[in-house]
Write a protein that holds these residues in place. Structure first.
Motif, PDB file in Angstrom:
ATOM      1  N   ASP A 152      -3.876   6.878   4.604  1.00  0.00           N
ATOM      2  CA  ASP A 152      -3.308   5.372   4.607  1.00  0.00           C
ATOM      3  C   ASP A 152      -3.893   5.074   6.171  1.00  0.00           C
ATOM      4  N   HIS A 209       6.362  11.806   8.603  1.00  0.00           N
ATOM      5  CA  HIS A 209       5.755  10.364   8.316  1.00  0.00           C
ATOM      6  C   HIS A 209       4.509  10.377   9.446  1.00  0.00           C
ATOM      7  N   LYS A 220       0.926  -1.208  -0.121  1.00  0.00           N
ATOM      8  CA  LYS A 220      -0.112   0.010   0.110  1.00  0.00           C
ATOM      9  C   LYS A 220       1.012   1.161   0.003  1.00  0.00           C
ATOM     10  N   SER A 221       1.860   1.466   1.068  1.00  0.00           N
ATOM     11  CA  SER A 221       2.357   2.514   1.086  1.00  0.00           C
ATOM     12  C   SER A 221       3.395   2.938  -0.267  1.00  0.00           C
ATOM     13  N   SER A 222       4.006   1.800  -0.994  1.00  0.00           N
ATOM     14  CA  SER A 222       4.690   2.027  -1.992  1.00  0.00           C
ATOM     15  C   SER A 222       3.831   2.471  -3.183  1.00  0.00           C
ATOM     16  N   LYS A 238       3.114   6.431  -2.684  1.00  0.00           N
ATOM     17  CA  LYS A 238       4.379   7.080  -2.926  1.00  0.00           C
ATOM     18  C   LYS A 238       4.519   7.181  -4.343  1.00  0.00           C
TER      19      LYS A 238
END
Length: 218
Positions: free
Chosen positions: A113, A64, A26-28, A31
């Motif tokens: 997120d 973050h 998800k985070s990748s 980004k």
């Protein structure tokens, strides 16, 4: 010519809520998607959540997460400061209500997120939110990715794998589902979701109000 009544949404930006079990990528994906929209003409932003967990290697406060302790977080809950909040892996996570609304009003699309609990809260309070769930292609690949990150101890990885099934059982509450097998193809599908929402009449009628008024004149 007959007058045309165009819908008039409150916010210029879209709110995308993205959830996934650990290891789905998800985070990748978020980004990489934001990197495609780095120009000021097509703004996208990831909301910076508050959390009570400790920073991981390479994480900084305000970039973050906003790192706070339990007592500070619970005080913010009492003040009604969060758009949503949840307790995950023994730690609180929450999203500032004011920060989200101000960003949307500026015409910036916002990505949250967060897990399924937060997604449910956001949808209840903000029905216009678009919910996206990302799945790993297999349990084996999911575990391989978690190990490959090198961020968690074995017992933490085992717990994340156990909890992933409970997380994925809520997939039917989401509007879109992406299976992250091939990263480039999944990113393309993710991009298509954003493009689709940006072309909707409710969005275009606010962003290009003067143009539509001029075109519809007698």
């Amino acid at each position: 010519m007959t007058d045309v009544n165009l819908p008039s949404p409150k916010h210029l930006g879209h709110l995308f809520v993205v959830s996934a079990p650990s290891g789905a990528g998800k985070s990748s994906l978020i980004k990489a998607l934001l990197a495609q929209y780095s120009s000021k003409a097509n703004p996208l932003k990831v909301s910076v959540s508050h959390t009570t967990r400790q920073p991981r290697t390479g994480e900084s406060d305000g970039e973050h997460y906003h790192f706070v302790d339990h007592s500070q977080f619970e005080a913010l809950i009492g003040q009604g400061a969060f758009f949503e909040y949840a307790k995950v892996f023994d730690h609180y996570y929450g999203t500032s209500r004011l920060a989200i609304e101000n960003t949307l009003e500026q015409g910036v699309d916002v990505f949250l997120d967060i897990d399924w609990q937060g997604a449910r809260q956001v949808k209840a309070q903000y029905p216009q939110a678009h919910l996206v769930f990302i799945l790993p292609p297999s349990v084996r690949e999911q575990e391989r990715r978690l190990i490959g990150r090198g961020q968690d101890a074995d017992e933490v990885i085992a717990r994340r794998m156990r909890d992933a099934k409970a997380e994925m059982s809520h997939v039917d509450e989401f509007e879109y589902v992406l299976i992250n097998d091939d990263f480039a193809q999944t990113l393309q599908a993710f991009h298509a979701i954003v493009l689709d929402k940006r072309q909707a009449l409710t969005h275009q009628s606010l962003r290009h109000a003067q143009l539509l008024t001029d075109l519809l004149k007698d």
